[in-house]
Motif scaffolding. Structure first.
Motif, PDB file in Angstrom:
ATOM      1  N   THR B 167       0.993 -49.155  33.517  1.00 22.27           N
ATOM      2  CA  THR B 167      -0.314 -49.510  33.730  1.00 22.27           C
ATOM      3  C   THR B 167      -0.835 -49.422  35.254  1.00 22.27           C
ATOM      4  N   THR B 168      -0.219 -50.220  35.788  1.00 19.44           N
ATOM      5  CA  THR B 168      -0.236 -50.672  37.383  1.00 19.44           C
ATOM      6  C   THR B 168       0.022 -49.420  38.110  1.00 19.44           C
ATOM      7  N   ASN B 169       1.206 -48.893  37.750  1.00 21.61           N
ATOM      8  CA  ASN B 169       1.564 -47.762  38.551  1.00 21.61           C
ATOM      9  C   ASN B 169       0.383 -46.415  38.527  1.00 21.61           C
ATOM     10  N   TYR B 170      -0.192 -46.329  37.144  1.00 24.99           N
ATOM     11  CA  TYR B 170      -0.937 -45.402  36.818  1.00 24.99           C
ATOM     12  C   TYR B 170      -2.344 -45.563  37.722  1.00 24.99           C
ATOM     13  N   ILE B 171      -2.722 -46.748  37.649  1.00 23.33           N
ATOM     14  CA  ILE B 171      -3.795 -47.221  38.571  1.00 23.33           C
ATOM     15  C   ILE B 171      -3.718 -46.900  39.938  1.00 23.33           C
ATOM     16  N   LEU B 172      -2.637 -47.439  40.605  1.00 31.49           N
ATOM     17  CA  LEU B 172      -2.327 -47.129  41.929  1.00 31.49           C
ATOM     18  C   LEU B 172      -1.996 -45.876  42.354  1.00 31.49           C
ATOM     19  N   ASP B 173      -1.304 -45.058  41.484  1.00 27.52           N
ATOM     20  CA  ASP B 173      -1.287 -43.615  41.572  1.00 27.52           C
ATOM     21  C   ASP B 173      -2.702 -42.778  41.701  1.00 27.52           C
ATOM     22  N   GLN B 174      -3.668 -43.258  40.975  1.00 29.56           N
ATOM     23  CA  GLN B 174      -5.025 -42.571  40.935  1.00 29.56           C
ATOM     24  C   GLN B 174      -5.693 -43.059  42.135  1.00 29.56           C
ATOM     25  N   MET B 175      -5.692 -44.318  42.624  1.00 33.25           N
ATOM     26  CA  MET B 175      -6.027 -44.703  44.063  1.00 33.25           C
ATOM     27  C   MET B 175      -5.614 -44.060  44.957  1.00 33.25           C
ATOM     28  N   ASP B 176      -4.182 -43.907  44.942  1.00 33.35           N
ATOM     29  CA  ASP B 176      -3.666 -42.959  46.191  1.00 33.35           C
ATOM     30  C   ASP B 176      -3.891 -41.635  46.189  1.00 33.35           C
ATOM     31  N   GLU B 188     -10.465 -45.577  33.790  1.00 34.57           N
ATOM     32  CA  GLU B 188      -9.812 -44.124  33.500  1.00 34.57           C
ATOM     33  C   GLU B 188      -8.605 -44.395  32.689  1.00 34.57           C
ATOM     34  N   ALA B 189      -7.691 -45.440  33.206  1.00 33.18           N
ATOM     35  CA  ALA B 189      -6.425 -45.849  32.441  1.00 33.18           C
ATOM     36  C   ALA B 189      -6.766 -46.302  31.267  1.00 33.18           C
ATOM     37  N   GLY B 244      -4.896 -47.461  54.218  1.00 27.04           N
ATOM     38  CA  GLY B 244      -4.098 -48.109  55.244  1.00 27.04           C
ATOM     39  C   GLY B 244      -2.644 -47.667  55.202  1.00 27.04           C
ATOM     40  N   ALA B 245      -2.187 -47.691  53.934  1.00 37.65           N
ATOM     41  CA  ALA B 245      -0.786 -47.337  53.527  1.00 37.65           C
ATOM     42  C   ALA B 245      -0.689 -45.732  53.801  1.00 37.65           C
ATOM     43  N   LYS B 246      -1.557 -45.121  53.680  1.00 34.24           N
ATOM     44  CA  LYS B 246      -1.449 -43.752  53.843  1.00 34.24           C
ATOM     45  C   LYS B 246      -1.278 -43.264  55.354  1.00 34.24           C
ATOM     46  N   GLU B 247      -2.202 -43.979  56.101  1.00 29.31           N
ATOM     47  CA  GLU B 247      -1.965 -43.814  57.668  1.00 29.31           C
ATOM     48  C   GLU B 247      -0.668 -44.165  58.022  1.00 29.31           C
ATOM     49  N   MET B 248      -0.007 -45.133  57.397  1.00 34.92           N
ATOM     50  CA  MET B 248       1.426 -45.234  57.746  1.00 34.92           C
ATOM     51  C   MET B 248       2.534 -44.505  56.882  1.00 34.92           C
ATOM     52  N   ASP B 249       2.139 -43.487  56.278  1.00 35.42           N
ATOM     53  CA  ASP B 249       2.837 -42.426  55.476  1.00 35.42           C
ATOM     54  C   ASP B 249       3.569 -43.289  54.425  1.00 35.42           C
ATOM     55  N   SER B 250       2.786 -44.443  54.010  1.00 43.99           N
ATOM     56  CA  SER B 250       3.520 -45.215  53.034  1.00 43.99           C
ATOM     57  C   SER B 250       2.566 -45.243  51.966  1.00 43.99           C
ATOM     58  N   VAL B 251       2.847 -45.764  50.756  1.00 44.76           N
ATOM     59  CA  VAL B 251       2.114 -45.835  49.470  1.00 44.76           C
ATOM     60  C   VAL B 251       2.260 -47.589  48.831  1.00 44.76           C
ATOM     61  N   VAL B 252       1.145 -47.619  48.107  1.00 52.77           N
ATOM     62  CA  VAL B 252       1.323 -49.074  47.561  1.00 52.77           C
ATOM     63  C   VAL B 252       1.848 -48.888  46.190  1.00 52.77           C
ATOM     64  N   LYS B 253       2.619 -49.979  45.802  1.00 51.97           N
ATOM     65  CA  LYS B 253       3.075 -49.978  44.479  1.00 51.97           C
ATOM     66  C   LYS B 253       3.118 -51.419  44.025  1.00 51.97           C
ATOM     67  N   LEU B 254       3.096 -51.786  42.706  1.00 51.28           N
ATOM     68  CA  LEU B 254       3.220 -53.058  42.493  1.00 51.28           C
ATOM     69  C   LEU B 254       4.701 -53.110  42.233  1.00 51.28           C
ATOM     70  N   ARG B 294       5.508 -41.480  39.655  1.00 47.98           N
ATOM     71  CA  ARG B 294       3.976 -41.363  39.738  1.00 47.98           C
ATOM     72  C   ARG B 294       3.457 -41.617  38.276  1.00 47.98           C
ATOM     73  N   GLU B 295       2.044 -41.431  38.099  1.00 48.71           N
ATOM     74  CA  GLU B 295       1.572 -41.951  37.005  1.00 48.71           C
ATOM     75  C   GLU B 295       2.194 -43.144  36.081  1.00 48.71           C
ATOM     76  N   ALA B 296       2.200 -43.048  35.012  1.00 52.21           N
ATOM     77  CA  ALA B 296       2.951 -44.448  34.174  1.00 52.21           C
ATOM     78  C   ALA B 296       4.243 -44.437  34.046  1.00 52.21           C
ATOM     79  N   TYR B 297       4.971 -43.681  35.016  1.00 56.70           N
ATOM     80  CA  TYR B 297       6.330 -43.870  34.952  1.00 56.70           C
ATOM     81  C   TYR B 297       6.810 -44.945  35.593  1.00 56.70           C
ATOM     82  N   ASN B 298       8.163 -45.477  35.181  1.00 54.24           N
ATOM     83  CA  ASN B 298       8.784 -46.705  35.625  1.00 54.24           C
ATOM     84  C   ASN B 298       9.943 -46.247  36.290  1.00 54.24           C
TER      85      ASN B 298
END
Lengths: 443, 443
Positions: B167-176, B188-189, B244-254, B294-298
Motif C-alpha cells: 500500500t505505502t509503496n503504491y502511494i509513494l510510487d504515485q507521488m514519485d 487513488e490507492a 527533493g529526492a528526485k533532484e538527488m536522483d533518488s526516490v523515497v521508499k518506506l 514499483r506500484e504495490a510490489y514488495n
C-alpha cells in the motif's frame, strides 16, 4: 530440533577440490564453526580434502587433511557428507555416484555435470535415498533453486526469465551505459577479471544454456539437458542493436528463457504441449525489474500461476558467494541427517517435450536501411503479411539516404519471423537489415 | 523419497479460516491435487475447515467440511497438519498452541501473531517437536523466509532492507511518478483496493514494523518483537520530500531496516553490539535495485558476508500469492512428515539487544528555506558542527527570497542528526525546515 534415531555427535565432511570455492568453504567451516554447530545441532568437522596437487600451498588449509585419493575419501565410513567443487564431468560424476552409493549426502556446485547428466545423479539420489543439493550450480549465492524446489512446489510455474551469466551482463551493461562496442567491452571485462582469456563459454551462451537446462528441469518437472537448449550468444550484438533498444526505452540482455508452451486449443492438460528452453539476447523494457540488473549481477524472474511475478537478484559468481550457497546446502543436509530425514528429490513426472525454436512464439524488433523511394513501406509490410506476421508498430527515422525503418512485430512463431527477415534481406529496396532482436517481457 | 517408519498413506489437513486466502487454499488443494500428491509422495486431503459463520456461501467449498468447533478440529486424531489463516492474536494463538501440543505440524500466515508473540510459538514447536512454517507472513509469495531460514543459514547477514508494504509503496510510487500529494495518492490507492478504508495499519507503518520484527528475528537469530521496532509512517511525506529526492536522483521508499550494529571498537565478537530494527521513509538512489520496485510490489534486499547483496522481489499480498506461499509450506511439512523429519527451528542463540533509534547511525537529507542574507551558510554549518555532524554536500537552489539550502550529511547517530534539525529550526535565518529525510543504501 527433534532428534532422529541415533543422533550423531558430530558430522564429518569430505571436500573434493580446493580451488577458489573450496578454500573459501574451508575458511567458512573454520570461522563460522560455532554458528554452524548452533544451527545444525551438532558440530561439523572436515574429514579430508581431495586435491590433485597436495604440494601446492593453500592459505588456511591444514596440509594433514589433503589427499590425492578421492575415491577412498568419498567412501570412508566416517564421512557423512561429500561436497564436490571440482567442476567438469569426470571424475566429478563418478565420485558423486560412489559417494551416494556409500550412503553419503552430497552437495555439488557443478552446473556442467547437472546440465549434461543430471538425470543420472537424480536417479542415484532416489535409488540410494541420499540427499543431492546443488544451489551453487546456478546463480551463485542467490537462493533460487531452493525456492523453485521447495517454496514454489505448491504452485505452477509458467515462465522463468534469467540473467544467469555475469560476464555477458557486464559486457552488455557497458555497451548500454558507455556506448562501447562488443570488442571494447569484452576487453574491459577481461582486464577486470569478469571475463576469461578464452571467453567462449560465456559470450557464446554455453554457460547460460547449462543453467537454463537446470532451471527448466526444476521449474517444469521435466528432463532437460544442455543439448536441448537453443543457444545464441552475444558476439553479434552491435552498438546499433543497443542504440535501437535505447530508442525503444529498452535494454539488451542475454536471457535464459524457460517457458511452458500452452496447447494450441488452450486445453490438453495444464502442463501444456511442451516447453521452450533457450538462451539468446533480447530487448526488454527499462521498466522491467530485470532491466535494472547492472554490471556482473545475476537475476532470475519467475512467473507462477499463484505467486505471480517473483525476482531473485544477487552476485552470480565468485568464490565467497558460491561458498555461501554451498554452506547453506551443507546446513540443510546436515540438519536432515541429524533429524533422520531427506530433502526434496527431483521429480520429472511431467515428461514434457522440449519444442524446437521455430515453434517458439516471440516478437521481433527489426531495423532496416531502406531506399528513399515511395512505396517502401507497402513493400516491407507485404513481406511481413506474406509470412503471417502482424506488425505492432512501424516508425521511419531519418530522411533521404539515411532513412531507416524500425518495425516491431506482434507475437508469432520464430520460424515465421525468421523467414520474414530472410525475405526482407532479398528485397531490392532494403539496403541492409541493420538490427534484428527478439523482444521479451513486454506484454 | 526415503520413506520414514510407518509412511502414511495420505495426510489430512485442517484449515482455520476461510476468507480470501483460505478459499484460495481450498481451490489450490483441489485443482492441484495430482501435482501435490506427486511432489509430496502421498495425497493431501482436507479434513475440515473451521469458520465462524458456516452459513455463508463460499464458492467451491464443500459445506460438509465446515465446522465452528476449531478446538476439536485442531486436536482430531486424523489431522496431521493445521493451516491457520484467521489472522489476529486470538483465537489464532491458542489454536496453534493446541495443535502443536497435539503433535500437528502447523502453518500460519499470521504476521501480527508472529511479531507480537513469535517466541511462544517457537518455544512450543521446539517443545513438542513439530514443524512451524510461516512463509506467507512476510512479503506474500516471495520465497524470503525460507532462504533466510535455510539457504543463508551458513552465512552471516549484515543488513536487511525491505519494501514490505504494498500500500505505502503504491502511494509513494504515485507521488514519485505523477507528482501526486499524499492524500490524493492515498485516495487513488483506496479506490483501486490497494489501501483499506482505514489505512492506519499501512500508512503509519504498523504492518511493516511487524514484518521487520519477523525478519530481524530470522536474520540475526535474536528475539525481536513488534514493540521493539522504531516506527515512522509515510503520512508526513510531502511532495517537497519526493521532489527533493528526485533532484538527488533518488526516490523515497518506506523501508523496513534490520541492521547489525558493529561494536564501536570493531571487536567484541562477530555478532556486534546489537541490532537496529526500524521502519521509516528514506531516500535511496535510483540506481539501487530497490528503487525500481514499483506500484504495490514488495522486495527485500539482503546483505550477507559471503553471499554479498541479494534481492527478493514479488507480489507482497493478495489471496493467490499468499495461498501459494501457504501451499509451498504445506508441501514442505508434508514431505517432512512422509520422511519422518522436521524442518528448521528458530534458533535465538544470539540474544542481541535491540538498540534505541538515537544510537542508530544514518544520514540525513535536509532542505531549508533560508533568509537571503550573507553568512547564512556559515551559521547553518556551525549548527551541524555543534552536534558533531559532518556535512557531505551542501547546495543552494534558487535566489533571493526563494533561496533554499539542501544539505546531505555524512553518517552520524540519529540522536545527533535529530538534535541538529531541532537546532536549525530555532535559527532566525531559517524560515522553515521544508524537508528532512534519512538517506539509505547509498554507500
Amino acid at each position: 530440533m527433534k532428534p532422529g534415531r541415533g543422533t550423531p555427535r558430530r558430522l564429518k565432511v569430505a571436500l573434493l577440490g580446493c580451488g577458489v570455492v573450496g578454500t573459501e568453504v574451508v575458511r567458512l567451516l573454520r570461522d563460522q564453526a560455532d554458528d554452524l554447530a548452533a544451527r545444525v545441532g551438532v558440530p561439523l568437522e572436515l574429514a579430508g580434502i581431495a586435491v590433485r596437487r597436495p604440494d601446492r600451498v593453500r592459505q588456511g588449509v591444514d596440509p594433514a587433511l589433503l589427499t590425492t585419493d578421492a575415491h577412498t575419501l568419498v567412501t570412508r565410513d566416517d564421512v557423512d557428507i561429500v561436497i564436490e567443487v571440482i567442476g567438469g564431468i569426470e571424475p566429478a560424476r563418478t565420485l558423486l555416484l560412489e559417494a551416494m552409493k556409500s550412503g553419503k549426502s552430497v552437495i555439488t556446485a557443478n552446473k556442467a555435470l547437472l546440465a549434461e547428466d543430471g538425470a543420472t545423479l537424480f536417479a542415484a539420489a532416489r535409488e540410494y535415498g541420499t540427499d543431492l543439493y546443488y544451489e551453487a550450480s546456478v546463480a551463485g549465492a542467490i537462493p533460487l533453486l531452493r525456492p523453485l524446489r521447495e517454496s514454489l512446489v505448491g504452485d505452477h510455474v509458467h515462465r522463468v526469465l534469467g540473467i544467469v551469466n555475469g560476464t555477458t551482463n557486464y559486457i552488455l551493461d557497458q555497451m548500454d551505459t558507455h556506448g562501447a562496442g562488443f570488442n571494447e567491452a569484452l576487453e574491459e571485462a577481461q582486464a577486470l577479471g569478469y571475463a576469461e582469456a578464452d571467453p567462449t563459454a560465456d559470450v557464446e551462451g554455453f554457460d547460460a544454456a547449462a543453467k537454463a537446462a537446470i532451471l527448466a528441469q526444476l521449474a517444469f518437472h521435466t528432463p532437460v539437458s544442455a543439448a536441448d537448449v537453443h543457444r545464441e550468444g552475444i558476439t553479434e550484438v552491435t552498438s546499433a542493436d543497443v542504440a535501437g533498444a535505447k530508442e525503444m526505452d529498452s535494454v539488451v540482455k542475454l536471457l535464459a528463457i524457460c517457458e511452458r508452451v500452452p496447447a494450441e486449443d488452450g486445453g490438453a492438460g495444464r502442463h501444456g504441449r511442451g516447453v521452450s528452453v533457450r538462451v539468446h539476447p533480447a530487448m526488454i523494457p527499462r521498466s522491467h525489474p530485470l532491466a535494472s540488473v547492472r554490471e556482473a549481477y545475476n537475476a532470475v524472474f519467475v512467473e507462477a500461476e499463484s505467486a505471480g511475478s517473483l525476482m531473485f537478484y544477487g552476485a552470480g559468481a565468485g568464490g565467497a558467494p558460491t561458498a555461501s550457497a554451498v554452506l547453506g546446502d551443507l546446513v540443510a543436509v546436515a540438519r536432515n541427517l541429524v533429524g533422520g530425514a531427506s530433502g526434496p528429490v527431483e521429480v520429472t513426472y511431467a515428461e514434457l517435450p522440449v519444442l524446437p525454436m521455430g515453434e517458439t512464439v516471440t516478437r521481433y524488433y527489426i531495423q532496416l536501411d531502406v531506399a528513399d523511394q515511395t512505396g517502401v513501406l507497402a513493400t516491407v509490410a507485404e513481406e511481413f503479411a506474406r509470412h503471417g506476421v502482424s506488425i505492432q508498430a512501424v516508425r521511419q527515422v531519418g530522411l533521404g539516404d539515411d532513412a531507416k525503418l524500425v518495425v516491431v512485430t506482434h507475437r508469432a512463431p520464430d520460424a515465421a519471423l525468421s523467414a520474414t527477415v530472410d525475405g526482407l534481406r532479398r528485397l531490392d529496396i532494403v539496403r541492409k537489415v541493420s538490427s534484428v532482436m527478439r523482444v521479451e517481457a513486454d506484454e
